[in-house]
Design a protein around this motif. Sequence first.
Motif, PDB file in Angstrom:
ATOM      1  N   THR A   1       0.845  -1.197   0.000  1.00 43.29           N
ATOM      2  CA  THR A   1       0.000   0.000   0.000  1.00 43.29           C
ATOM      3  C   THR A   1       0.881   1.247   0.000  1.00 43.29           C
ATOM      4  O   THR A   1       0.641   2.198  -0.754  1.00 43.29           O
ATOM      5  N   GLY A   2       1.906   1.214   0.830  1.00 45.84           N
ATOM      6  CA  GLY A   2       2.844   2.343   0.881  1.00 45.84           C
ATOM      7  C   GLY A   2       3.544   2.554  -0.448  1.00 45.84           C
ATOM      8  O   GLY A   2       3.747   3.696  -0.890  1.00 45.84           O
ATOM      9  N   ALA A   3       3.911   1.450  -1.093  1.00 43.14           N
ATOM     10  CA  ALA A   3       4.577   1.555  -2.400  1.00 43.14           C
ATOM     11  C   ALA A   3       3.630   2.195  -3.415  1.00 43.14           C
ATOM     12  O   ALA A   3       3.999   3.135  -4.133  1.00 43.14           O
ATOM     13  N   ASN A   4       2.393   1.690  -3.458  1.00 38.77           N
ATOM     14  CA  ASN A   4       1.445   2.204  -4.453  1.00 38.77           C
ATOM     15  C   ASN A   4       1.127   3.678  -4.229  1.00 38.77           C
ATOM     16  O   ASN A   4       1.182   4.491  -5.157  1.00 38.77           O
ATOM     17  N   VAL A   5       0.780   4.013  -2.990  1.00 39.39           N
ATOM     18  CA  VAL A   5       0.356   5.387  -2.711  1.00 39.39           C
ATOM     19  C   VAL A   5       1.507   6.354  -2.969  1.00 39.39           C
ATOM     20  O   VAL A   5       1.346   7.400  -3.604  1.00 39.39           O
ATOM     21  N   THR A   6       2.697   5.981  -2.504  1.00 43.79           N
ATOM     22  CA  THR A   6       3.837   6.884  -2.646  1.00 43.79           C
ATOM     23  C   THR A   6       4.253   7.000  -4.113  1.00 43.79           C
ATOM     24  O   THR A   6       4.548   8.096  -4.607  1.00 43.79           O
ATOM     25  N   ALA A   7       4.258   5.866  -4.815  1.00 44.24           N
ATOM     26  CA  ALA A   7       4.609   5.893  -6.240  1.00 44.24           C
ATOM     27  C   ALA A   7       3.636   6.787  -7.011  1.00 44.24           C
ATOM     28  O   ALA A   7       4.051   7.661  -7.786  1.00 44.24           O
ATOM     29  N   LEU A   8       2.345   6.568  -6.776  1.00 51.93           N
ATOM     30  CA  LEU A   8       1.337   7.341  -7.526  1.00 51.93           C
ATOM     31  C   LEU A   8       1.410   8.821  -7.188  1.00 51.93           C
ATOM     32  O   LEU A   8       1.295   9.681  -8.067  1.00 51.93           O
ATOM     33  N   GLN A   9       1.641   9.097  -5.914  1.00 51.07           N
ATOM     34  CA  GLN A   9       1.746  10.505  -5.510  1.00 51.07           C
ATOM     35  C   GLN A   9       2.900  11.197  -6.241  1.00 51.07           C
ATOM     36  O   GLN A   9       2.792  12.351  -6.625  1.00 51.07           O
ATOM     37  N   SER A  10       3.985  10.435  -6.433  1.00 46.24           N
ATOM     38  CA  SER A  10       5.157  11.024  -7.090  1.00 46.24           C
ATOM     39  C   SER A  10       4.927  11.254  -8.579  1.00 46.24           C
ATOM     40  O   SER A  10       5.701  11.932  -9.239  1.00 46.24           O
ATOM     41  N   MET A  11       3.843  10.648  -9.095  1.00 47.67           N
ATOM     42  CA  MET A  11       3.572  10.756 -10.531  1.00 47.67           C
ATOM     43  C   MET A  11       2.516  11.806 -10.837  1.00 47.67           C
ATOM     44  O   MET A  11       2.185  12.017 -12.009  1.00 47.67           O
ATOM     45  N   LEU A  12       1.965  12.427  -9.790  1.00 48.26           N
ATOM     46  CA  LEU A  12       0.788  13.281  -9.994  1.00 48.26           C
ATOM     47  C   LEU A  12       0.968  14.661  -9.378  1.00 48.26           C
ATOM     48  O   LEU A  12       1.508  14.789  -8.275  1.00 48.26           O
ATOM     49  N   PRO A  13       0.407  15.690 -10.018  1.00 53.40           N
ATOM     50  CA  PRO A  13       0.250  16.956  -9.304  1.00 53.40           C
ATOM     51  C   PRO A  13      -0.971  16.848  -8.398  1.00 53.40           C
ATOM     52  O   PRO A  13      -1.691  15.849  -8.429  1.00 53.40           O
ATOM     53  N   ARG A  14      -1.209  17.833  -7.612  1.00 49.12           N
ATOM     54  CA  ARG A  14      -2.283  17.853  -6.621  1.00 49.12           C
ATOM     55  C   ARG A  14      -3.668  17.631  -7.255  1.00 49.12           C
ATOM     56  O   ARG A  14      -4.574  17.127  -6.630  1.00 49.12           O
TER      57      ARG A  14
END
Length: 361
Positions: free
Chosen positions: A71-84
């Motif tokens: 879950t941490g991998a997914n959320v953090t990875a996706l966050q790094s790929m997206l603006p707000r």
Amino acid sequence: MSVTTLHDPAVRGFASDNYSGVHPEVLAAIEAANGGHQIAYGEDVYTARLQDVLAQHFGAGVEAFPVFNGTGANVTALQSMLPRWGAVIAASSAHINVDEGGAPERVGGMKLLTVPAEDGKLTPELVDREAWGWGDEHRAQPLVVSITQSTELGTLYTPDEVRALADHAHGHGMRLHLDGARISNAAASLDVPLAAFTRDAGVDVLSFGGTKNGALGAEAIVVLEPAASAGLTYLRKLNMQLASKMRFVSAQLVALLEGDLWLRNARHSNAMAQRLRGGVEAGLADGSVRGVAFTQPTQANGVFATLPGVVADRLRESFRFYDWSGSDAARREVRWMCSFDTTEHDVDAFVAAIARETSAS
Ligand SMILES: Cc1ncc(COP(=O)(O)O)c(C=O)c1O
């Protein structure tokens, strides 16, 4: 020894590939990494070795960020790929949608745009149901497509199918993320290198899973395309996924990936799922098993089926397994997962129990 074994290690079920313990070679790697002092927070020699090992699998220039869980991998990875203002297109059965407690939305602050997918797999056509509205200030902007390999339903994308999705996403200015909690099972089943359906197929950022394949709690975000991700160094800490004693997380992934342990474990759990499916199919053919129907092809280490609820409940008295949470409860669809330590004997005993209980019903 100050801790006694409190459970019976001979008891195994089919509930989850997370029910298994740690592969002895991974435990040995943790032991080998122990002793003495190493720089904390990732500047240790095991994390450096992990970067080299991942470069051997995925190619030069990839960067890995070890984390504690998927879950941490997914959320953090996706966050790094997206603006707000970004949104992620995913299958409605995706782990990020069904099983992460809302963390992508609440911790990651992103919107998920979900599409029903019978077999858990997105296609360019399915992506298009939500891939619209760029420039419209009223709509969260679809900027990432996330797929899971192998999927939550035990199915697989071919490398060409991933490539088609990557091309489609990129053609719309979106990026492609792959949730690889079971990436090793996928590679083993497809009989291709890990890069074939990831970097070589256009995936930008990957959540690499080690835990389900024999690790103790070791996953990594792997950035395959540096331009697709920003700020991971800070986001990992912000999301409480930065291990102080990172050497022990990295050593586990090195143990899996440096040789062929990742492949041996994944081949084994896949083979046990095939044995389970084959055993039940043989029982259906000779009449010893009744009332079981398979709902998905068995392409990795999970078997999905429907069977009468009373039978499932009786079976659970000896073997744990879950109703599939992504399915309509009334359907009573179940999920049987095999692990690296599932034995032929476990499978055969389970098939015999299925035969016994279905013919008694
Ligand atoms: C497809 C998928 N992604 C990610 C995960 C990782 O979840 P966790 O946060 O429990 O490690 C899982 C585990 O069940 C999974 O099945």
